[in-house]
Design a protein around this motif. Structure first.
Motif, PDB file in Angstrom:
ATOM      1  N   GLU A  99      64.602 119.921  36.140  1.00  0.00           N
ATOM      2  CA  GLU A  99      64.211 118.535  35.931  1.00  0.00           C
ATOM      3  C   GLU A  99      63.230 118.084  37.000  1.00  0.00           C
ATOM      4  OE1 GLU A  99      68.063 116.418  35.563  1.00  0.00           O
ATOM      5  OE2 GLU A  99      67.300 116.003  33.555  1.00  0.00           O
ATOM      6  N   PHE A 142      60.856 108.019  38.837  1.00  0.00           N
ATOM      7  CA  PHE A 142      61.537 107.531  40.046  1.00  0.00           C
ATOM      8  C   PHE A 142      61.291 108.497  41.210  1.00  0.00           C
ATOM      9  CE2 PHE A 142      64.772 110.062  37.876  1.00  0.00           C
ATOM     10  CZ  PHE A 142      65.336 110.808  38.900  1.00  0.00           C
ATOM     11  N   VAL A 143      61.608 108.007  42.397  1.00  0.00           N
ATOM     12  CA  VAL A 143      61.400 108.783  43.614  1.00  0.00           C
ATOM     13  C   VAL A 143      62.729 109.406  44.009  1.00  0.00           C
ATOM     14  CG1 VAL A 143      60.781 108.565  46.052  1.00  0.00           C
ATOM     15  CG2 VAL A 143      59.566 107.223  44.339  1.00  0.00           C
ATOM     16  N   PRO A 151      65.120 111.534  47.015  1.00  0.00           N
ATOM     17  CA  PRO A 151      65.194 111.586  48.482  1.00  0.00           C
ATOM     18  C   PRO A 151      64.371 112.740  49.056  1.00  0.00           C
ATOM     19  CG  PRO A 151      67.389 111.373  47.534  1.00  0.00           C
ATOM     20  CD  PRO A 151      66.443 111.579  46.396  1.00  0.00           C
ATOM     21  N   PHE A 167      60.844 111.606  49.996  1.00  0.00           N
ATOM     22  CA  PHE A 167      60.746 110.299  50.640  1.00  0.00           C
ATOM     23  C   PHE A 167      61.053 110.479  52.136  1.00  0.00           C
ATOM     24  CE2 PHE A 167      62.138 105.826  51.297  1.00  0.00           C
ATOM     25  CZ  PHE A 167      61.001 105.206  50.818  1.00  0.00           C
ATOM     26  N   ALA A 193      59.397 100.990  54.038  1.00  0.00           N
ATOM     27  CA  ALA A 193      59.899 100.704  52.690  1.00  0.00           C
ATOM     28  C   ALA A 193      61.425 100.776  52.672  1.00  0.00           C
ATOM     29  CB  ALA A 193      59.304 101.690  51.688  1.00  0.00           C
ATOM     30  N   ALA A 224      63.895  97.539  51.864  1.00  0.00           N
ATOM     31  CA  ALA A 224      64.915  97.517  50.811  1.00  0.00           C
ATOM     32  C   ALA A 224      66.261  97.091  51.383  1.00  0.00           C
ATOM     33  CB  ALA A 224      65.027  98.886  50.147  1.00  0.00           C
ATOM     34  N   PRO A 245      68.811 111.976  30.861  1.00  0.00           N
ATOM     35  CA  PRO A 245      68.264 112.947  31.802  1.00  0.00           C
ATOM     36  C   PRO A 245      68.392 112.470  33.255  1.00  0.00           C
ATOM     37  CG  PRO A 245      66.645 112.317  30.134  1.00  0.00           C
ATOM     38  CD  PRO A 245      67.781 111.378  30.025  1.00  0.00           C
ATOM     39  N   TYR A 246      68.298 113.380  34.167  1.00  0.00           N
ATOM     40  CA  TYR A 246      68.221 113.121  35.623  1.00  0.00           C
ATOM     41  C   TYR A 246      69.514 112.559  36.212  1.00  0.00           C
ATOM     42  CZ  TYR A 246      63.418 113.057  33.935  1.00  0.00           C
ATOM     43  OH  TYR A 246      62.258 113.352  33.279  1.00  0.00           O
ATOM     44  N   LEU A 301      70.688 114.016  39.522  1.00  0.00           N
ATOM     45  CA  LEU A 301      69.834 113.910  40.713  1.00  0.00           C
ATOM     46  C   LEU A 301      70.061 112.594  41.448  1.00  0.00           C
ATOM     47  CD1 LEU A 301      66.430 115.046  39.181  1.00  0.00           C
ATOM     48  CD2 LEU A 301      68.199 116.466  40.219  1.00  0.00           C
ATOM     49  N   ALA A 302      69.855 112.621  42.740  1.00  0.00           N
ATOM     50  CA  ALA A 302      69.828 111.374  43.502  1.00  0.00           C
ATOM     51  C   ALA A 302      68.509 110.705  43.199  1.00  0.00           C
ATOM     52  CB  ALA A 302      69.940 111.648  44.986  1.00  0.00           C
ATOM     53  N   ARG A 303      68.510 109.402  43.214  1.00  0.00           N
ATOM     54  CA  ARG A 303      67.242 108.733  42.983  1.00  0.00           C
ATOM     55  C   ARG A 303      67.082 107.530  43.897  1.00  0.00           C
ATOM     56  NH1 ARG A 303      66.296 106.539  37.274  1.00  0.00           N
ATOM     57  NH2 ARG A 303      67.414 108.359  36.530  1.00  0.00           N
ATOM     58  N   LEU A 304      65.824 107.243  44.184  1.00  0.00           N
ATOM     59  CA  LEU A 304      65.522 106.026  44.922  1.00  0.00           C
ATOM     60  C   LEU A 304      64.920 105.034  43.953  1.00  0.00           C
ATOM     61  CD1 LEU A 304      64.570 108.364  47.436  1.00  0.00           C
ATOM     62  CD2 LEU A 304      64.904 106.162  48.520  1.00  0.00           C
ATOM     63  N   THR A 305      65.290 103.789  44.125  1.00  0.00           N
ATOM     64  CA  THR A 305      64.781 102.744  43.252  1.00  0.00           C
ATOM     65  C   THR A 305      63.975 101.778  44.103  1.00  0.00           C
ATOM     66  OG1 THR A 305      66.666 102.970  41.798  1.00  0.00           O
ATOM     67  CG2 THR A 305      65.464 100.915  41.661  1.00  0.00           C
ATOM     68  N   TYR A 329      62.198 100.847  49.106  1.00  0.00           N
ATOM     69  CA  TYR A 329      62.909 101.846  48.310  1.00  0.00           C
ATOM     70  C   TYR A 329      64.291 102.076  48.897  1.00  0.00           C
ATOM     71  CZ  TYR A 329      59.246 103.564  45.205  1.00  0.00           C
ATOM     72  OH  TYR A 329      58.326 103.687  44.216  1.00  0.00           O
ATOM     73  N   PHE A 330      65.270 102.179  48.018  1.00  0.00           N
ATOM     74  CA  PHE A 330      66.603 102.513  48.511  1.00  0.00           C
ATOM     75  C   PHE A 330      67.227 103.532  47.575  1.00  0.00           C
ATOM     76  CE2 PHE A 330      69.540 100.459  45.541  1.00  0.00           C
ATOM     77  CZ  PHE A 330      68.644  99.693  44.809  1.00  0.00           C
ATOM     78  N   VAL A 331      68.213 104.238  48.096  1.00  0.00           N
ATOM     79  CA  VAL A 331      68.886 105.253  47.289  1.00  0.00           C
ATOM     80  C   VAL A 331      69.836 104.540  46.337  1.00  0.00           C
ATOM     81  CG1 VAL A 331      70.303 107.321  47.321  1.00  0.00           C
ATOM     82  CG2 VAL A 331      68.763 106.844  49.218  1.00  0.00           C
ATOM     83  N   ILE A 381      73.721 108.809  43.630  1.00  0.00           N
ATOM     84  CA  ILE A 381      74.055 109.997  44.414  1.00  0.00           C
ATOM     85  C   ILE A 381      73.871 111.231  43.551  1.00  0.00           C
ATOM     86  CG2 ILE A 381      75.817 111.037  45.883  1.00  0.00           C
ATOM     87  CD1 ILE A 381      77.246 108.437  45.963  1.00  0.00           C
ATOM     88  N   ALA A 423      79.515 107.102  40.008  1.00  0.00           N
ATOM     89  CA  ALA A 423      78.731 108.317  39.842  1.00  0.00           C
ATOM     90  C   ALA A 423      79.249 109.017  38.603  1.00  0.00           C
ATOM     91  CB  ALA A 423      78.878 109.227  41.063  1.00  0.00           C
TER      92      ALA A 423
END
Lengths: 540, 1057
Positions: free
Chosen positions: A26, A31-32, A34, A37, A46, A50, B670-671, B674-678, B692-694, B697, B751
């Motif tokens: 994937e 989205f970003v 970790p 970043f 940033a 946040a 999907p995804y 994965l961890a993601r930042l928003t 940006y923050f996580v 998890i 999660a």
């Protein structure tokens, strides 16, 4: 023909099946992650931005009402004798108002505050944990980490003030294991807060350029540190040394150039947001999602005609016994409360003296909070007025409190209170020769008038519990018996049972219950005395 | 040669003869029905030269012609669904045509049916798993069908269809054998002509995320008239060929293909009228004011309607009358099918359709255009290539209906709430608003005017879909076939909404426009190799192996703006807005790679073995769990083929089936692993700054939900008249994809993890009988078809938690969502128990506990039971601890009964369908039985408690009697959701050819159909078949202002040339 067909088949097969190993890997595009970043100064900024953003914008499933957008105000202010929501007895918000007997640990407001504070703490933890490894200017790096420590301390300050000792989560959550932490003692919690604030004060600048106005400063860290020492000592988790430490912190703040603003009301309406009185405030602006959300809950909403703006609910109304105690010249009365406003070119006005209440949503009968009300607000989270968390008047009164606790009502303590009263244009002087206790009590009365509606209410009550309990009980009794017309509406104010004229606030209200859902999810949590819904106090 | 024979029968894989010899001849003839009093040609009968792949089907005149038959002696078989197959021997001579006619007799036994089983077909008699079918018989019965769900409802045992909304094109929720998931989708996998379409709510554009509306039907774009047959794979052994996607069942849809040598052109038309089948009986203006006055007296407040005020309210508006209407529906479809003869056979089917349905709620409607081309071409004798292409466009206008209350109310709930004393418009022409126009003391909410919602709000949904598939099939050596197919699906959906300034929402912000779009693109490549071989008459093997790849991408965005100068351009010119919300966009993709295999082995035509396996790799799962294997095995014993049964003449078939398998459910976005930042910004000094923050998890362990299912089945058919299929199953699902709440201190809400388990077990019965044969009773015929299913569902593990609460279904009351609790079925209703109405003061005095406010219960109050307290014991006070499980939204059983009675050209067919034993949470009643803030049901007024009417059904007129504490409700709001419905009844007549032949028409049929003519239920709302919270696993069976059900009468005609 046949050969052609076979060829076509084989070609198709090869073409679409041509193996790339990445087929099942994937690679997110919207989205970003970790992994890509925390690489440079922009990312570090940033990340800390946040962390500030959780003041104005909480992500689903939390809503923006859940912390500074509403619930924190209701929980900290409805429990005082200054403000009421005047809703029907069974409304969710009535349960927060004034020691409702059916208030339980499942109440959503304390739950969301707990949850939102820890969500914000995790954002700060990400910064504190990740930024030190980011290649960037060292001074900036230190500042960013210090800002995050200030924010973490502020959220723990709120938690400790409402709930006592809480679990100390000091690292970013990165996995799904070992997430259950036991509560630290109140003393340990305050120690952590003070430590973070000391670290922050050491690295934060006194001021910022205009484009960064609103970031945590050294003054903010020191002020909160002083307040943390006071809160710890006055709620039985500290020692006499705390008063000295508080005093030292406040005295240092006084050297940083802050002063009382001559115009009290202007501090709260968005017109004077860089006042030298303001030490730390939530930065609101009129961009949707970047502004305040309180007006909806504050603004009055007359039933005839267009409301001030959609959905106005008028949930922060003055309690009349309190409202009547203001000195007649006290500018804070008009600075805090809205008694009239213009609606469709008509001046509408609450007029208790004539006994005619203005009919508004949910039967409002009293003046509404003026602080933080944006008359141009929409419901988009785009209100202008900044929410003040720390200001200089608090430093002066808190220093007076620290001095009084350590050495009694000295001339200096008197002088500090007088400064605040003078700015408020109170005509009567504070009586001379007060005992330490009497000075303490009058100091807290002063704080009520100075800070009504600014989220200090419950914190103050707990620093002087005996006074607060007696005062609130007395007000409730007046309200219950007087049946004075301004206090009646189609929906009677609730204190069970309605006719009880001698309310008695149980001791358990010295702390809020730990939210029972927090206990369900973290089996290590124990409950505060007198509350249920979790393991009893002292259990492992 | 069974496989080849089988394949040659399937719609999508029609194989013309593979001719290796040079000398060939031709067989031709006619197939008729032996049962009809008049000799009726049979359309669509299959003609097979046994032992060869050569075959064809009859045209509408019953005639057929098979070319290129090798010379020699052959057995020719004629078969058609619903008839007993016949075999005849024939000698083919080079260059000549032999004529053979067949007269088939009808047969209830569907043993000869060819069933799609995924990547192939099988004869019904050889099937070892649980497969239900909706065949052309049902499809051709002539009932006007607007959507696929109407074909599934009540016809296939174990397939339960729940209507999320009855709006045109509205959403459906299909459950095959109960709910098998908590956190992921429980909707089945749909496969259209081999192309899998996952039902994916997330791909649907919403209404800018502001108003909850029931999701649109993902299959609404498919024209039901193009469907040849639907097969539903139910148990794990049948669905294992779809591996990780098989856990919720698989619905295989086969579209119609060209068959007859003679071109056949048909025209189908129907038109009809719909009306609301049921309404709420609410108070008139005078009664409403009486009610309000009594409410005021009981509450000790000033009377809102003294005579002076009363006189001012002259209107008496029936809001339901105004928003409901009689609405038309019509459909036109043109089809051309056929095949060319000669060496290079071309088969084709072309169709175009138009469907137009106005909704019974003012302002709603659906229009659909559809076109389809199916083509197949023989290239030489070993290769065939083909393809199909469907293009559909469905465009609907919706009115906000399934909405909440107060400001968010939809047109239907607002119509129930609006006071009858209000006119639609005020004297100045603006819409009346309840908040502003009824006496203030009633403190009404800001509910929008229902007519303004129905008439002025523009809410357009468009669904455009192009689905195409090409395939090639090559016979490598006899019995060994390679098939490669490549399919692509492009769906473009948008939803545009505009609230003009005449509506409450638009008024506040100066018009509110939202444009939301989403498009999905997917492709699938399947490559299969199959081999069939028979050894003597003892062993018969069919082997299938395959490799498949699939990928899907989604792209979407939403923009919205407010503050328009006028309402002229609405959402079409969003630039004209003066205030804009932040636009949002999204892009996701997922991929699936699979290896699949299946072995069918038949020993002595009696012992049938099936072993299936699929290995799936999915991008949607954690790095450590990309791949998994799903095996299954099944065995069937056809006892009736044993020698000792040969003399039991009445027994046509007796088959015992046992199957076991493991399948998965990957239906998560999907995804998720994965961890993601928003991104989330803040402002400094008045300037916004990005952040940006996580926000979630990582969980590299995320994997499939696994279901293991055992199925035991029995197929019996006797006397050539009655077929019975019975199945018992037990399905255990574990590693549930569960959004597990994390300790708050983690900073995260939840999660996605694999935790917990649940179990479904049940029993299904399908009986198909020919009660009266045409040959029995001088032309009278009667067929009956019964389906019955019972499913019990139980949560066995929630990963350590005792309960999980679903999200609140309505923000206006914060009523708790349904509860998922270990040991209980999924999604139980949770609230207070009521103990009836307190009759009188003696009764009140006998109650030893106090209500939520600490007050004593008074006569006329709803008594709430004190069942617990903080310590788990009754504490003489109603508290939140007194809530408990109070109801179950899942039916005990579901059933359907189809009867078809015919006499000569006349036929009457009726489908009765029902569910039994479920409960519905009717949230509408919070308002219609509460305070006069909104209108009130007449029954609540007439049968209210007063001192003179102590045994009343409803409490004293007061504030919401159905609410207890803040945000809670009693079991008074729950109602029995059982119903029995005459879902459709059709009377048709085949016009004799003698009358119409001279116009060049081969066949013509006229019919009249009534839909939802009759419903027997105790449910007080519009429609007991309701689930206005969509297709999720919890919060089912909740009714909040749902779109009402239509009763429809249509007239139709089918003409074939």
């Amino acid at each position: 023909m046949r050969q052609l067909g076979i060829l076509a088949l084989v070609a198709t097969t090869v073409m679409v099946s041509a193996c790339d190993d990445e087929f099942l890997t994937e690679v997110p595009s919207d989205f970003v992650a970790p992994e890509n970043f925390y690489r440079n100064a922009d990312d570090a900024l940033a990340a800390v931005n946040a962390a500030y953003a959780s003041f104005v914008n909480l992500r689903s499933p939390l809503s923006n009402d859940d912390y500074y957008g509403r619930n924190f105000f209701m929980v900290t202010e409805f429990q005082t004798e200054t403000i009421t929501n005047r809703l029907s007895a069974t409304n969710e918000r009535s349960l927060v108002d004034n020691f409702h007997t059916q208030f339980v640990s499942t109440h959503p407001y304390i739950e969301t505050i707990w949850q939102a504070a820890y969500a914000a703490i995790n954002r700060a933890n990400s910064v504190i944990g990740r930024v030190p490894a980011v290649p960037m200017n060292e001074a900036l790096r230190n500042r960013v980490v210090a800002e995050a420590k200030f924010l973490r301390a502020l959220h723990y300050y709120n938690l400790a003030g409402l709930f006592g000792g809480v679990p100390l989560k000091l690292t970013e959550t990165a996995g799904l294991t070992d997430l259950e932490l036991p509560r630290a003692t109140a003393s340990e919690t305050w120690e952590q807060i003070i430590q973070d604030l000391e670290d922050a004060a050491a690295a934060l600048p006194n001021t910022y350029p205009a484009s960064d106005w609103g970031r945590a400063t050294k003054g903010a860290a020191l002020t909160l540190k002083g307040k943390a020492h006071l809160q710890r000592a006055q709620t039985g988790a500290g020692s006499a040394a705390d008063f000295a430490a508080a005093e030292a912190a406040f005295r240092e703040v006084m050297t940083l150039g802050y002063s009382l603003d001559a115009n009290y009301a202007s501090l709260f309406d968005g017109s004077n947001e860089r006042s030298p009185e303001i030490i730390f405030s939530i930065q609101n602006t009129t961009v949707p999602g970047y502004g305040g959300r309180l007006s909806e809950w504050i603004a009055p909403n007359p039933s005839s005609g267009t409301p001030v703006f959609p959905g106005a609910l008028n949930h922060f109304q003055a309690e009349r016994p309190f409202y009547d105690t203001y000195d007649s010249l006290d500018v804070r009365k008009a600075g805090t409360w809205l008694v009239s406003y213009i609606q469709r070119d008509t001046l509408l006005r609450w007029d208790w003296t004539k006994g005619s209440a203005m009919v508004t949503q949910y039967g409002s009968t009293g003046p509404t909070l003026r602080k933080y009300l944006d008359p141009d607000a929409t419901d988009e989270g785009a209100e202008e007025p900044d929410i003040i968390i720390l200001r200089y008047a608090d430093v002066l009164l808190s220093l007076a409190e620290a001095i009084n606790e350590a050495a009694g009502p000295t001339g200096e303590a008197y002088g500090l209170v007088t400064q605040v009263r003078t700015r408020a244009r109170v005509s009567r002087a504070l009586p001379a020769g007060l005992s330490q206790q009497a000075f303490r009590d009058s100091l807290f009365v002063e704080r009520r008038r100075e800070f009504a509606g600014e989220t200090h209410g419950v914190f103050d009550s707990r620093r002087n519990w005996t006074w607060a309990k007696a005062r609130i009980e007395a007000h409730m009794a007046m309200r219950a018996t007087a049946n004075r017309s301004p206090f009646t509406s189609s929906v009677p104010k609730f204190f069970p049972p309605n006719t009880n004229t001698t309310p008695n606030i149980p001791e358990k209200w010295r702390l809020f219950p730990i939210p029972s859902r927090a206990c369900q999810l973290n089996k290590q949590l124990t409950q505060n005395p007198g509350w249920d819904g979790c393991l009893p106090p002292g259990a492992p | 040669m069974r496989l080849v024979r089988l394949l040659s029968l399937t719609g999508s894989l029609l194989l013309p003869g593979i001719v290796l010899a040079q000398d060939v001849g031709r067989i031709a003839g006619m197939v008729t029905s032996a049962d009809s009093a008049v000799l009726q040609p049979l359309f669509g009968a299959t003609i097979l030269v046994v032992g060869t792949p050569i075959g064809t089907t009859t045209g509408s005149d019953g005639r057929y012609s098979v070319a290129n038959v090798p010379v020699g002696t052959h057995t020719v078989r004629a078969q058609r669904i619903g008839f007993a197959p016949q075999e005849r021997s024939v000698v083919v001579i080079a260059g000549q045509t032999v004529t053979i006619d067949f007269a088939l007799t009808t047969q209830a036994v569907r043993l000869s049916e060819v069933v799609a089983v995924g990547y192939g077909t099988q004869l019904r008699r050889d099937i070892t798993g649980a497969v239900a079918s909706v065949t052309t018989d049902a499809l051709e019965r002539g009932t006007p069908i607007s959507s696929l769900d109407q074909l599934l409802q009540g016809t296939a045992p174990g397939v339960h269809v729940n209507t999320a909304t009855s709006a045109p094109g509205g959403g459906i929720s299909v459950r095959v054998r109960g709910t098998a998931s908590l956190g992921a989708s429980s909707e089945p996998l749909y496969v259209i002509d081999g192309f899998p379409l996952e039902s994916d709510e997330s791909s649907l554009p919403g209404n800018g995320g502001r108003d909850r509306t029931a999701p649109a039907n993902p299959l609404a774009a498919l024209n039901p008239n193009d469907i040849e047959r639907i097969d539903i794979l139910k148990d794990a052994s049948a669905t294992a060929i779809y591996g990780s996607r098989g856990a919720n069942g698989v619905v295989l849809i086969t579209t119609k293909q060209g068959q007859s040598a003679r071109p056949q052109v048909s025209l189908d038309f129907y038109g009809g009228v719909q009306e609301v089948s049921k309404r709420y009986d609410l108070l008139s203006a005078q009664e409403y004011m009486d009610y309000a006055n009594e409410w005021a007296v009981n509450g000790n407040v000033a009377i809102p309607f003294p005579d002076s005020v009363r006189a001012r309210y002259t209107a008496n508006t029936d809001w339901q009358d105004l928003i409901f209407r009689e609405a038309t529906v019509r459909s036109l479809q043109l089809t051309a099918r056929g095949a060319t003869g000669g060496e290079s056979v071309t088969r084709y089917s072309l169709s175009g359709g138009y469907y137009d349905q106005a909704g019974i709620v003012l302002g709603s409607g659906l229009r659909r255009y559809s076109g389809r081309i199916n083509l197949m071409q023989m290239v030489g004798t070993r290769l065939q290539v083909g393809g199909n292409l469907t293009a559909n466009r469905a465009r609907s206008q919706s009115v906000p209906t399934d909405g909440q209350q107060n400001r968010g109310a939809g047109a239907v709930s607002a119509a129930l709430q609006y006071a009858p004393i209000l006119p639609v418009r005020r004297a100045d022409g603006t819409y009346s608003l309840i908040r502003q126009d009824i006496p203030l003391i009633l403190d009404p909410p800001e509910t929008p005017n229902p007519i303004s919602l129905a008439v002025d709000v523009r809410d357009s949904l468009s669904d455009t879909r192009v689905l195409g598939n090409v395939f090639g099939e090559y016979v490598v050596i006899e019995g060994l076939k390679l098939r490669v197919s490549l399919g692509a699906d492009y769906a473009d959906r948008w939803r545009y909404t505009y609230y003009p300034r005449t509506t409450l929402r638009g008024m506040d912000v100066g018009g509110d426009a939202i444009r939301s779009t989403a498009s999905t693109t997917s492709w699938v490549n399947d490559n299969t190799l199959s081999y069939q071989r028979q050894f003597g008459r003892i062993h018969d093997f069919t082997l299938l192996g395959g490799y498949s790849r699939e990928r899907r991408e989604l792209d979407g965005e939403t923009i919205s703006g407010q503050g328009f100068v006028n309402d002229v351009t609405g959402y079409f010119d969003i630039d004209a807005a003066s205030v804009f919300d932040s636009p949002t966009s999204r892009q996701t993709s997922w991929a699936l790679e699979s290896f699949l295999g299946r072995v069918n082995y038949s020993l002595l035509d009696r012992y049938l073995f099936t072993v299936t396996g699929r290995r799936d790799g999915s991008s949607r799962f954690g790095a450590d769990h990309k791949w998994a294997f799903f095996p299954s095995a099944a065995f069937a014993w056809r006892a009736s083929s044993e020698p000792f049964f040969e003399n039991v003449r009445y027994l046509d078939e007796l088959k015992l089936r046992v199957a076991y398998g493991e399948v998965g459910n990957p239906a998560i976005g999907p995804y998720q692993s994965l961890a993601r930042l928003t991104s989330q910004g803040y402002s400094f000094g008045g300037n916004t700054a990005g952040g940006y923050f996580v926000s979630s998890i990582a969980n590299p362990d995320l994997r499939w939900e696994r279901s293991r299912e055992v199925n035991v089945g029995l197929d019996v058919s006797v006397l050539n008249r009655v077929t019975l299929v019975a199945d018992y199953y037990r399905k255990k699902t574990r590693d549930l994809l569960l959004l597990v709440n994390l300790p708050f201190e983690s900073g995260f809400e939840s999660a996605l993890r694999n935790l917990g388990g649940l179990e479904n077990r049940g029993f299904e019965l399908g009986i198909d009988t020919r009660v009266i044969d045409a040959s029995d009773r001088g032309g009278l015929r009667w067929r009956a078809n019964l389906s019955f299913a019972r499913n019990r569902n139980k949560v066995t593990d929630l990963g350590g938690l005792p309960t999980i609460f679903a999200q609140t279904p309505t923000g206006d009351y914060n009523i708790p969502g349904s509860v998922i609790e270990v040991g209980q079925p999924i999604g139980m209703f949770y609230g207070f128990k009521s103990g009836g109405i307190v009759r009188d003061s003696a009764h009140a005095a006998s109650i030893g506990w106090r209500d939520f406010d600490g007050a004593a219960f008074a006569p006329g109050d709803v008594l709430i039971m004190d069942i617990s307290g903080p310590n788990g014991r009754p504490d003489s006070l109603i508290t939140v601890h007194d809530q408990t499980i109070i109801g179950d939204p899942t039916p005990d059983f579901t059933y359907g009964l189809t009867n078809t009675i015919g006499y000569r050209g006349f036929e009457l067919s009726a489908l009765i369908q029902g569910v039994q034993g479920n409960e519905i949470l009717n949230i509408n009643r919070l308002r219609t039985e509460g305070s006069p803030r909104s209108n009130v049901s007449r029954e609540r007024w007439v049968n209210r408690w007063t001192p003179q009417n102590p045994n009343a059904k409803f409490p004293r007129v007061r504030e919401n009697p159905n609410q207890v504490s803040p945000n809670n409700y009693t079991d008074n709001l729950l109602e029995d959701g059982s119903y029995l419905r005459l879902r459709s009844a059709t009377l048709s007549y085949i016009i004799p050819t003698a009358w119409i032949g001279k116009y060049g028409v081969n066949a013509a049929r006229v019919y009249v159909t009534g839909t939802n003519l009759f419903t027997a239920t105790d449910y007080s709302g519009f429609n007991p078949d309701v689930s206005s919270q969509g297709t999720g696993n919890s919060n089912r069976g909740i009714d909040i202002g749902a779109y009402p059900l239509a009763r429809t009468v249509t007239f139709g005609v089918n003409i074939t040339h």
